[in-house]
Design a protein around this motif. Structure first.
Motif, PDB file in Angstrom:
ATOM      1  N   VAL A  14      39.039  48.603  36.524  1.00 64.18           N
ATOM      2  CA  VAL A  14      39.323  47.795  37.408  1.00 64.18           C
ATOM      3  C   VAL A  14      40.325  46.153  37.048  1.00 64.18           C
ATOM      4  O   VAL A  14      41.000  45.455  37.677  1.00 64.18           O
ATOM      5  CB  VAL A  14      37.849  46.457  37.838  1.00 64.18           C
ATOM      6  CG1 VAL A  14      37.648  45.969  38.660  1.00 64.18           C
ATOM      7  CG2 VAL A  14      37.495  48.173  38.543  1.00 64.18           C
ATOM      8  N   LEU A  15      39.537  46.133  35.478  1.00 62.75           N
ATOM      9  CA  LEU A  15      40.473  44.865  34.491  1.00 62.75           C
ATOM     10  C   LEU A  15      41.781  44.916  34.588  1.00 62.75           C
ATOM     11  O   LEU A  15      42.381  44.187  34.759  1.00 62.75           O
ATOM     12  CB  LEU A  15      39.485  44.197  32.892  1.00 62.75           C
ATOM     13  CG  LEU A  15      40.178  43.358  32.490  1.00 62.75           C
ATOM     14  CD1 LEU A  15      39.921  41.964  33.378  1.00 62.75           C
ATOM     15  CD2 LEU A  15      39.747  43.650  30.872  1.00 62.75           C
ATOM     16  N   GLN A  18      42.947  44.333  37.921  1.00 57.66           N
ATOM     17  CA  GLN A  18      43.352  43.041  38.484  1.00 57.66           C
ATOM     18  C   GLN A  18      44.194  42.133  37.592  1.00 57.66           C
ATOM     19  O   GLN A  18      44.399  40.808  38.052  1.00 57.66           O
ATOM     20  CB  GLN A  18      41.651  42.115  38.061  1.00 57.66           C
ATOM     21  CG  GLN A  18      40.546  42.827  39.514  1.00 57.66           C
ATOM     22  CD  GLN A  18      40.457  42.822  40.542  1.00 57.66           C
ATOM     23  OE1 GLN A  18      41.406  41.196  41.113  1.00 57.66           O
ATOM     24  NE2 GLN A  18      40.015  42.907  41.645  1.00 57.66           N
ATOM     25  N   ALA A 285      35.703  42.609  37.041  1.00 63.12           N
ATOM     26  CA  ALA A 285      36.000  43.475  36.725  1.00 63.12           C
ATOM     27  C   ALA A 285      34.022  43.962  36.442  1.00 63.12           C
ATOM     28  O   ALA A 285      33.860  45.036  36.803  1.00 63.12           O
ATOM     29  CB  ALA A 285      36.938  43.983  35.919  1.00 63.12           C
TER      30      ALA A 285
END
Length: 450
Positions: A14-15, A18, A285
């Motif tokens: 997710v990071l 993002q 995240a």
């Protein structure tokens, strides 16, 4: 696989996505900074208004994550598809509301005394972003679904791929490169519209073609609005969305109040705000990943595993925040110089980046806590705490300290006044949220409803 590895792998994926998204804004800031301080000030103001609107609506959509994660944990796969289709009504209503606000921003500009010279470009920028709002919210819904199902990688690929379109397109439209018309800073907004639309269309294609989505029966005919389902969404989503709106506006509205200090002060604040946004992606995240796991275990009726997931996510967030804050403190001067060619702006920004390092320590803890609290259906208390502390103490306190004086302190009209009060308010928020979470994990989920 251990809970630590599962959450870390999910959060890491997710990071990356993002960070790609925040890089869109960072790239726009660098591009606008190369145009003029006024262009950077325009971007700061328009982005502050857009983010204030978008993040609140985004929070409404993001609040569906624990619902879908619980359905997955309970093995109720077809119900996920039905819930997603009902969520489309939620996204449509949110999008229409957001478009109206973005198309008529004058009350915001009047309320915060934004210089009239900046109004025309701010209007033009926001009108383009109003067009981008619907694809943005629908892609957020696609992203939330994938995160709740444990498939964040597809979202990350799309977000990272969009970066390769966004940066050159923003530069080309802003400066008139590659035969494109020179639109100034508004070119960055047009690039955002193009990228959001492309990501949404690709996400729809993936939902339609990838076999991993078939058990959820997403493509059945759209049902009529189902009152009980939508009310359940709103009970969870409205306080969650308003909480995020209060949190973000307490941060973004700083730019509108700082605008009266001049373009240079606003430009230096925008640099600090961008770095705060970059650092925020790490706890964001971890909040997404740990809430997905916590919701999954609650749906599977295993509260002890849910507590383990929550504790793991919060511990990771605190450790990563300490490392990130130290790194920013050491690199604050060269980072400030990277964003702008104006020595006075860079000098001021380096000071504000020191405040960002301290701010991030508390921001990371409260961010993960608020995601986990949603899994236990605790949304009203965070909203009240945010409103009192972030708007009352942080934003309004900063305004008083900067322009009117606060208690024994005379007025200090600098950007630092706002960072000081915001840091103090957020530290109290983090402590209160930790106390709420400590209580929530020790009682059955139904009893935690708030």
């Amino acid at each position: 696989m251990s809970e630590l590895r599962t959450i870390a792998r999910h959060a890491g994926t997710v990071l990356i996505g993002q960070l790609a998204v925040i890089a869109y804004g960072v790239a726009d800031t660098v591009i606008a900074g190369r145009v003029s301080p006024q262009a950077l000030a325009t971007l700061s103001l328009a982005s502050s208004i857009y983010i204030s609107v978008y993040v609140g609506l985004n929070g409404l959509i993001q609040s569906l994550l624990p619902i879908w994660a619980e359905l997955r944990g309970a093995g109720q796969y077809p119900q996920i598809g039905q819930s997603v289709r009902q969520g489309l009504y939620l996204a449509a209503g949110a999008g229409l509301l957001g478009i109206m606000v973005l198309c008529f921003p004058d009350p915001w500009l009047l309320w915060t005394d934004v210089p009239p010279a900046l109004w025309p470009e701010v209007h033009a920028y926001l009108q383009v972003l109003a067009l981008a709002l619907i694809p943005s919210l629908l892609f957020r819904m696609f992203s939330t679904l994938n995160q709740s199902l444990g498939y964040p990688r597809l979202v990350t690929w799309l977000q990272a791929g969009g970066l390769f379109v966004k940066v050159p397109l923003s530069a080309s439209l802003t400066f008139g490169l590659a035969g494109m018309p020179a639109l100034g800073v508004v070119g960055c907004a047009w690039a955002t519209l193009v990228v959001n639309s492309l990501m949404l269309l690709t996400g729809i294609w993936l939902l339609h073609t990838q076999s991993i989505y078939r058990p959820y029966r997403l493509w059945l005919p759209l049902e009529a609005p189902h009152g009980p389902t939508l009310r359940r969404f709103l009970r969870l989503g409205l306080p969650a969305g308003l909480s995020i709106m209060v949190e973000i506006t307490s941060f973004t509205l700083m730019a509108l109040f700082i605008a009266r200090l001049g373009a240079s002060a606003l430009a230096s604040h925008q640099i600090a705000a961008n770095m705060a946004g970059v650092l925020y992606m790490i706890p964001l995240a971890l909040g997404i990943a740990s809430s997905a796991r916590t919701g999954y275990w609650l749906g599977a009726n295993q509260p002890q595993r849910a507590r383990e997931a929550a504790r793991t996510g919060l511990t990771l967030a605190a450790g990563m925040a300490l490392v990130s804050a130290c790194a920013l403190w050491l690199a604050r001067e060269p980072l400030a110089q990277l964003f702008t060619a104006d020595p006075s702006v860079a000098l001021a920004a380096a000071v504000w980046l020191g405040w960002v390092a301290a701010y991030h320590l508390t921001d990371a803890v409260q961010t993960v806590c608020v995601f986990l609290l949603r899994c236990y259906r605790i949304t009203l208390a965070p909203l009240l705490i945010y409103t009192v502390m972030l708007w009352g103490v942080g934003l309004f306190g900063g305004y008083l300290l900067a322009y009117r004086g606060l208690g024994p302190w005379a007025a200090q009209p600098t950007v630092g006044s706002f960072w000081l009060t915001s840091f103090a308010a957020l530290a109290v928020v983090a402590l209160l949220f930790c106390a709420l979470l400590w209580r929530a994990v020790r009682v059955p989920p139904a009893a935690s409803d708030c």
